[in-house]
Design a protein around this motif. Structure first.
Motif, PDB file in Angstrom:
ATOM      1  N   ALA A  98      35.901  42.723  32.635  1.00 11.47           N
ATOM      2  CA  ALA A  98      36.795  43.849  32.923  1.00 11.47           C
ATOM      3  C   ALA A  98      36.190  45.186  32.518  1.00 11.47           C
ATOM      4  O   ALA A  98      36.384  46.181  33.196  1.00 11.47           O
ATOM      5  CB  ALA A  98      38.132  43.658  32.209  1.00 11.47           C
ATOM      6  N   GLY A  99      35.487  45.224  31.390  1.00  9.70           N
ATOM      7  CA  GLY A  99      34.939  46.490  30.920  1.00  9.70           C
ATOM      8  C   GLY A  99      36.013  47.465  30.469  1.00  9.70           C
ATOM      9  O   GLY A  99      35.797  48.669  30.466  1.00  9.70           O
ATOM     10  N   VAL A 100      37.169  46.939  30.103  1.00  5.14           N
ATOM     11  CA  VAL A 100      38.298  47.754  29.660  1.00  5.14           C
ATOM     12  C   VAL A 100      38.712  47.259  28.271  1.00  5.14           C
ATOM     13  O   VAL A 100      38.840  46.051  28.073  1.00  5.14           O
ATOM     14  CB  VAL A 100      39.490  47.612  30.643  1.00  5.14           C
ATOM     15  N   PRO A 101      38.909  48.168  27.315  1.00  2.00           N
ATOM     16  CA  PRO A 101      39.322  47.712  25.984  1.00  2.00           C
ATOM     17  C   PRO A 101      40.579  46.839  26.045  1.00  2.00           C
ATOM     18  O   PRO A 101      41.528  47.154  26.756  1.00  2.00           O
ATOM     19  CB  PRO A 101      39.605  49.014  25.230  1.00  2.00           C
ATOM     20  N   GLY A 102      40.522  45.723  25.326  1.00  2.00           N
ATOM     21  CA  GLY A 102      41.660  44.810  25.277  1.00  2.00           C
ATOM     22  C   GLY A 102      41.690  43.800  26.406  1.00  2.00           C
ATOM     23  O   GLY A 102      42.462  42.852  26.369  1.00  2.00           O
ATOM     24  N   GLN A 103      40.875  43.999  27.427  1.00  2.00           N
ATOM     25  CA  GLN A 103      40.820  43.073  28.552  1.00  2.00           C
ATOM     26  C   GLN A 103      39.393  42.575  28.699  1.00  2.00           C
ATOM     27  O   GLN A 103      38.472  43.374  28.862  1.00  2.00           O
ATOM     28  CB  GLN A 103      41.271  43.748  29.841  1.00  2.00           C
ATOM     29  N   LEU A 104      39.217  41.275  28.624  1.00  2.00           N
ATOM     30  CA  LEU A 104      37.877  40.717  28.774  1.00  2.00           C
ATOM     31  C   LEU A 104      37.518  40.510  30.236  1.00  2.00           C
ATOM     32  O   LEU A 104      36.381  40.723  30.629  1.00  2.00           O
ATOM     33  CB  LEU A 104      37.759  39.408  27.999  1.00  2.00           C
ATOM     34  N   GLY A 105      38.478  40.077  31.059  1.00  2.00           N
ATOM     35  CA  GLY A 105      38.196  39.903  32.471  1.00  2.00           C
ATOM     36  C   GLY A 105      38.843  38.666  33.054  1.00  2.00           C
ATOM     37  O   GLY A 105      39.789  38.108  32.491  1.00  2.00           O
ATOM     38  N   ASP A 106      38.291  38.245  34.180  1.00  3.52           N
ATOM     39  CA  ASP A 106      38.851  37.153  34.966  1.00  3.52           C
ATOM     40  C   ASP A 106      37.799  36.079  35.202  1.00  3.52           C
ATOM     41  O   ASP A 106      36.606  36.373  35.299  1.00  3.52           O
ATOM     42  CB  ASP A 106      39.340  37.655  36.321  1.00  3.52           C
ATOM     43  N   VAL A 107      38.278  34.844  35.353  1.00  6.36           N
ATOM     44  CA  VAL A 107      37.435  33.705  35.680  1.00  6.36           C
ATOM     45  C   VAL A 107      38.098  32.992  36.846  1.00  6.36           C
ATOM     46  O   VAL A 107      39.323  32.808  36.846  1.00  6.36           O
ATOM     47  CB  VAL A 107      37.302  32.746  34.470  1.00  6.36           C
ATOM     48  N   ALA A 108      37.307  32.590  37.845  1.00  5.53           N
ATOM     49  CA  ALA A 108      37.834  31.847  38.996  1.00  5.53           C
ATOM     50  C   ALA A 108      37.054  30.546  39.135  1.00  5.53           C
ATOM     51  O   ALA A 108      35.823  30.537  38.994  1.00  5.53           O
ATOM     52  CB  ALA A 108      37.702  32.680  40.269  1.00  5.53           C
ATOM     53  N   LEU A 109      37.777  29.462  39.412  1.00  9.63           N
ATOM     54  CA  LEU A 109      37.146  28.152  39.567  1.00  9.63           C
ATOM     55  C   LEU A 109      37.567  27.515  40.877  1.00  9.63           C
ATOM     56  O   LEU A 109      38.729  27.592  41.269  1.00  9.63           O
ATOM     57  CB  LEU A 109      37.545  27.231  38.410  1.00  9.63           C
ATOM     58  N   ALA A 110      36.601  26.848  41.541  1.00  7.18           N
ATOM     59  CA  ALA A 110      36.815  26.209  42.836  1.00  7.18           C
ATOM     60  C   ALA A 110      37.027  24.712  42.662  1.00  7.18           C
ATOM     61  O   ALA A 110      36.132  23.994  42.194  1.00  7.18           O
ATOM     62  CB  ALA A 110      35.608  26.456  43.737  1.00  7.18           C
ATOM     63  N   LEU A 111      38.188  24.239  43.055  1.00 10.16           N
ATOM     64  CA  LEU A 111      38.568  22.841  42.861  1.00 10.16           C
ATOM     65  C   LEU A 111      37.574  21.860  43.477  1.00 10.16           C
ATOM     66  O   LEU A 111      37.114  20.931  42.818  1.00 10.16           O
ATOM     67  CB  LEU A 111      39.967  22.593  43.433  1.00 10.16           C
ATOM     68  N   GLY A 112      37.236  22.044  44.730  1.00  6.51           N
ATOM     69  CA  GLY A 112      36.346  21.090  45.400  1.00  6.51           C
ATOM     70  C   GLY A 112      34.979  21.006  44.749  1.00  6.51           C
ATOM     71  O   GLY A 112      34.445  19.914  44.537  1.00  6.51           O
ATOM     72  N   VAL A 113      34.411  22.154  44.403  1.00 13.56           N
ATOM     73  CA  VAL A 113      33.094  22.173  43.771  1.00 13.56           C
ATOM     74  C   VAL A 113      33.162  21.499  42.406  1.00 13.56           C
ATOM     75  O   VAL A 113      32.305  20.677  42.063  1.00 13.56           O
ATOM     76  CB  VAL A 113      32.548  23.621  43.645  1.00 13.56           C
ATOM     77  N   VAL A 114      34.180  21.821  41.626  1.00 11.62           N
ATOM     78  CA  VAL A 114      34.320  21.233  40.291  1.00 11.62           C
ATOM     79  C   VAL A 114      34.460  19.713  40.395  1.00 11.62           C
ATOM     80  O   VAL A 114      33.800  18.971  39.656  1.00 11.62           O
ATOM     81  CB  VAL A 114      35.512  21.861  39.528  1.00 11.62           C
TER      82      VAL A 114
END
Length: 175
Positions: A98-114
């Protein structure tokens, strides 16, 4: 939104339940969005597992802040991978700091690949999901694996997170 999934801002982990404490302060706010209902068939209680894995990874890295984890399908991750990395294929996990204080960011995961990767490696889908969530969260906390030394440090951090979760080391037996 799938029943039982968390809305952003409501995904707080109960640290007594997760077994994690940082004095009296909450370590992080983890939100999980279940966008592909197939996750429930692949993994028992995916939201709880994701929260535990992300929290353990952030503790390992000494990071705090808000994180959103999107459990989605291959098509959506392929689209994100194309937009943000110019790669026209799905991948297992994407991290967006995120690059914003207090927010680290987002993670996305793909079911089929996993699922495919877990099957090909002879691992449980839940264990692989926990590993990839930890991997993504460590990226948000500043870890990387571009250089060999960075990769070894990140792999060791992932192994420690998995041990804290009582899950197998994903790097054992890998050459």
């Amino acid at each position: 939104m799938e029943p039982g999934s968390s809305r952003p801002g409501r995904g707080r982990v109960a640290h007594d339940q997760a077994g994690l404490r940082n004095g009296s302060q909450e370590v992080s706010d983890i939100s999980v969005i279940l966008a592909a209902p197939g996750w429930r068939a692949a993994v028992r209680q995916p939201e709880a597992l994701v929260r535990r894995a992300a929290e353990a990874a952030l503790r390992e890295a000494g990071a705090t802040g808000m994180v959103t984890v999107l459990l989605t399908d291959d098509r959506s991750v392929k689209q994100l991978n194309g937009q943000h990395r110019a790669k026209a294929k799905p991948t297992n996990v994407l991290s967006f700091p995120a690059g914003v204080p207090g927010q680290l960011g987002d993670v996305a995961l793909a079911l089929g690949v996993v699922r495919r990767e877990a099957r090909d490696a002879g691992r449980r889908t839940a264990d692989h999901l926990a590993h990839l969530v930890a991997h993504g969260a460590l990226h948000l906390a500043g870890h990387d694996h571009i250089l060999a030394g960075e990769a070894r440090r990140m792999e060791r951090a992932e192994a420690r997170v998995m041990r804290r979760l009582g899950l197998p080391n994903p790097w054992r037996g890998v050459t």
